[in-house]
Design a protein around this motif. Structure first.
Motif: not given
Length: 192
Positions: A151-167, A189-192
């Protein structure tokens, strides 16, 4: 002591899980209908503080995830409390950034907020609580680490990139804060 801490954390997680739709919808409703939105737009300093604190929280959790598979149960117990404390702080920073004026329905920032509100509890906090409560069971630990990493590699961290950049861009502080969340080596080692 360990059982008291584990029970306290699991009670916190259970209480939080029992009301996510209420708190999420209340936050969204307040942001959309209140002229001050969520108690007010966080402004430049609020965004800077939230992103920097969240970045620190991510680094703490990343450090734990990188060493957790190799730790014995006693060492795991020592390490997880810091990671759990950091992970529990992440929703606080999410609430701050979700109130930023550019986080509107239909935007990538709102989609990131929604994904985090909808999945963080069950895919990060609850598994960390499970690890704490069952640190002596290697199978439980491995399964919960996999859930967190996925969840962190496929959702949380990419979401943070989006949210941090936008704000950060909205507040004119893109040159002051990180715009990309640090990735743990476990993401390789995670496949999204």
């Amino acid at each position: 002591m360990k059982s008291f801490i584990a029970a306290s954390i699991l009670a916190f997680v259970a209480a939080s899980a029992a009301a996510p739709s209420t708190s999420t919808s209340t936050l969204r409703f307040a942001k959309r209908t209140s002229p001050n939105g969520c108690g007010g737009d966080p402004g430049q300093q609020g965004v800077i503080n939230a992103i920097n604190q969240w970045n620190s929280d991510v680094q703490t959790v990343n450090s734990f995830l990188e060493v957790a598979p190799s730790l014995d149960p006693a060492s795991l117990d020592e390490q997880i409390e810091g990671a759990l404390t950091a992970a529990q702080d992440e929703p606080n920073q999410l609430q701050v950034l979700a109130c930023e004026s550019d986080v509107d329905p239909g935007t990538a920032a709102q989609a990131a907020v929604d994904d985090l509100f909808n999945g963080f509890e069950n895919n990060v906090l609850t598994p960390l609580g499970n690890i704490l409560a069952n640190s002596g069971d290697a199978g439980v630990v491995a399964s919960n680490l996999q859930t967190i990493n996925q969840f962190r590699c496929c959702n949380v961290l990419p979401d943070l990139d989006t949210l941090w950049t936008a704000t950060a861009v909205d507040e004119g502080v893109a040159n002051v804060v990180p715009l990309s969340a640090p990735r743990p080596s476990t993401c390789a080692s995670i496949t999204c």
